[in-house]
Write a protein that holds these residues in place. Structure first.
Motif, short mmCIF file in Angstrom:
data_model
loop_
_atom_site.label_atom_id
_atom_site.label_comp_id
_atom_site.label_asym_id
_atom_site.label_seq_id
_atom_site.Cartn_x
_atom_site.Cartn_y
_atom_site.Cartn_z
N THR A 77 -26.67 -4.74 -20.90
CA THR A 77 -25.25 -5.02 -20.58
C THR A 77 -25.16 -5.78 -19.40
OG1 THR A 77 -25.21 -2.82 -19.59
CG2 THR A 77 -24.21 -3.18 -21.97
N ARG A 78 -26.38 -5.76 -18.69
CA ARG A 78 -26.35 -6.67 -17.33
C ARG A 78 -26.18 -8.16 -17.47
NH1 ARG A 78 -29.55 -2.69 -15.06
NH2 ARG A 78 -31.46 -3.66 -15.92
N ILE A 79 -26.87 -8.60 -18.59
CA ILE A 79 -26.81 -10.14 -18.89
C ILE A 79 -25.61 -10.71 -19.84
CG2 ILE A 79 -28.26 -11.92 -20.18
CD1 ILE A 79 -30.54 -10.27 -19.53
N GLN A 80 -25.09 -11.51 -19.26
CA GLN A 80 -23.65 -11.76 -19.81
C GLN A 80 -23.67 -13.42 -19.73
OE1 GLN A 80 -21.07 -10.08 -20.92
NE2 GLN A 80 -22.38 -8.20 -20.30
N LEU A 81 -23.37 -14.10 -20.97
CA LEU A 81 -23.35 -15.31 -21.25
C LEU A 81 -22.00 -15.99 -21.28
CD1 LEU A 81 -26.28 -16.00 -23.54
CD2 LEU A 81 -26.26 -16.27 -21.08
N SER A 82 -21.48 -16.80 -20.57
CA SER A 82 -20.29 -17.56 -20.82
C SER A 82 -20.29 -18.78 -21.74
CB SER A 82 -19.51 -18.22 -19.50
OG SER A 82 -20.52 -19.22 -19.08
N GLY A 83 -19.07 -19.38 -22.21
CA GLY A 83 -19.33 -20.24 -23.19
C GLY A 83 -20.15 -21.47 -22.73
N ASP A 84 -20.07 -21.60 -21.46
CA ASP A 84 -20.77 -22.84 -20.91
C ASP A 84 -22.33 -22.63 -20.86
OD1 ASP A 84 -18.47 -24.41 -20.35
OD2 ASP A 84 -18.01 -23.52 -18.49
N ASP A 85 -22.53 -21.22 -20.52
CA ASP A 85 -24.14 -20.98 -20.74
C ASP A 85 -24.98 -20.95 -21.83
OD1 ASP A 85 -24.04 -20.00 -18.12
OD2 ASP A 85 -23.37 -17.85 -18.65
N PRO A 89 -30.83 -23.15 -23.05
CA PRO A 89 -31.88 -22.30 -23.67
C PRO A 89 -32.56 -21.17 -22.81
CG PRO A 89 -32.30 -24.65 -23.98
CD PRO A 89 -31.35 -24.51 -22.73
N ALA A 90 -32.88 -21.37 -21.52
CA ALA A 90 -33.18 -20.14 -20.80
C ALA A 90 -32.30 -18.97 -20.66
CB ALA A 90 -33.61 -20.67 -19.48
N LYS A 91 -31.01 -19.21 -20.42
CA LYS A 91 -30.14 -18.07 -20.54
C LYS A 91 -29.86 -17.35 -21.60
CE LYS A 91 -27.45 -19.96 -16.31
NZ LYS A 91 -26.35 -20.31 -15.84
N VAL A 92 -29.70 -18.06 -22.65
CA VAL A 92 -29.66 -17.78 -24.13
C VAL A 92 -30.93 -16.72 -24.58
CG1 VAL A 92 -29.41 -18.17 -26.61
CG2 VAL A 92 -28.28 -19.56 -24.84
N GLN A 93 -32.35 -17.21 -24.27
CA GLN A 93 -33.40 -16.39 -24.46
C GLN A 93 -33.43 -15.21 -23.69
OE1 GLN A 93 -36.58 -19.30 -23.87
NE2 GLN A 93 -36.48 -20.21 -25.92
N SER A 94 -32.95 -15.31 -22.55
CA SER A 94 -33.14 -14.23 -21.79
C SER A 94 -32.06 -13.11 -22.24
CB SER A 94 -32.24 -14.41 -20.21
OG SER A 94 -32.45 -13.22 -19.31
N PHE A 95 -30.93 -13.55 -22.87
CA PHE A 95 -29.80 -12.60 -23.42
C PHE A 95 -30.45 -12.11 -24.50
CE2 PHE A 95 -26.51 -11.69 -26.43
CZ PHE A 95 -25.82 -11.05 -25.75
N GLU A 96 -31.09 -12.78 -25.37
CA GLU A 96 -31.91 -12.26 -26.80
C GLU A 96 -33.04 -11.32 -26.41
OE1 GLU A 96 -33.34 -15.73 -28.90
OE2 GLU A 96 -31.42 -16.60 -28.78
N ARG A 97 -33.77 -11.64 -25.37
CA ARG A 97 -34.90 -10.54 -25.11
C ARG A 97 -34.40 -9.34 -24.75
NH1 ARG A 97 -37.38 -15.04 -22.91
NH2 ARG A 97 -36.39 -14.74 -20.82
N ALA A 98 -33.30 -9.28 -24.05
CA ALA A 98 -32.56 -8.02 -23.52
C ALA A 98 -31.88 -7.29 -24.83
CB ALA A 98 -31.47 -8.34 -22.51
N GLN A 99 -31.29 -8.07 -25.84
CA GLN A 99 -30.89 -7.44 -26.88
C GLN A 99 -31.87 -6.92 -27.75
OE1 GLN A 99 -27.67 -6.47 -27.19
NE2 GLN A 99 -27.06 -7.78 -25.39
N PRO A 174 -28.56 -22.43 -30.49
CA PRO A 174 -28.32 -21.29 -31.41
C PRO A 174 -29.36 -20.30 -31.15
CG PRO A 174 -29.82 -23.19 -32.29
CD PRO A 174 -29.28 -23.71 -30.89
N PHE A 175 -29.08 -19.02 -31.92
CA PHE A 175 -29.96 -17.76 -31.71
C PHE A 175 -31.16 -18.07 -32.40
CE2 PHE A 175 -28.85 -14.04 -29.79
CZ PHE A 175 -27.41 -13.99 -29.50
N GLN A 176 -32.37 -17.68 -32.02
CA GLN A 176 -33.70 -17.69 -32.79
C GLN A 176 -34.15 -16.60 -32.55
OE1 GLN A 176 -35.51 -21.09 -30.98
NE2 GLN A 176 -34.22 -22.39 -31.59
N ALA A 177 -35.12 -16.12 -33.63
CA ALA A 177 -35.91 -15.04 -33.60
C ALA A 177 -36.94 -15.05 -32.36
CB ALA A 177 -36.66 -14.80 -34.93
#
Length: 192
Positions: A77-85, A89-99, A174-177
């Protein structure tokens, strides 16, 4: 007299074919699908405290697994992504790892407490979490579809012209495994 009306129309036609309206529409669609993904993750995060309370009441002696679930939820819940984020790729991967950490901790919780399967509250919450996991999968798929449509639009003619000139459009991520081994199906052996 006719030339006066034909010239503006003739100049407007090439601009209309350059994605002036379709690029922002596609981008907003992808951002809306991202909001759906975040909504489902939030639903899961909201359900976890109830699940943890149920498990605590049922098995107080085991706090390690519960601590990991709570910490994973807090990290996610600490990691938030905005539409611009979504273009980073690094921010999206960080979000994916936390989830993914939340998903793994929930799996460990289910493995650590097999006796909870007889507890009605736990069964209800587990069912809600399973439904939420399914909704997350669907929301991620829809997001990936919207990102694919956007990325295709900004890279193909004629929309690519308007995307570059007017918007400086960049591809979305995009999301990736990201779970190690996710690309390989698990082996199921009931004989051993």
């Amino acid at each position: 007299m006719i030339r006066r009306y034909v010239a503006p129309v003739a100049l407007a036609l090439p601009l209309a074919a350059c994605g002036l309206n379709s690029i922002p529409t596609a981008e907003e669609t992808a951002k809306a699908r991202w909001a759906d993904v975040q909504n489902e993750y939030q639903r899961r995060a909201d359900l976890i405290p109830n699940l943890v309370s149920t498990v605590k009441g049922y098995a107080k002696q085991e706090s390690d697994v519960l601590t990991r679930v709570t910490e994973a939820r807090a990290g996610a819940t600490r990691i938030q992504l905005s539409g611009d984020d979504l273009k980073d790729p690094a921010k999206v991967q960080s979000f994916e790892r936390a989830q993914n950490a939340v998903t793994l901790s929930l799996q460990r919780l289910q493995e650590a407490y097999p006796d909870l399967k007889s507890n009605q509250n736990f069964l209800s919450l587990q069912s809600q979490l399973e439904g939420t996991e399914n909704r997350i999968t669907i929301a991620r798929r829809d997001y990936n579809g919207a990102v694919q449509a956007y990325n295709t639009r900004i890279r193909t003619f004629p929309d690519a012209v308007g995307a570059k000139i007017f918007y400086g459009a960049k591809p979305m991520v995009p999301f990736q495994a990201t779970t190690p081994g996710a690309e390989t199906a698990p082996t199921v052996n009931f004989g051993a």
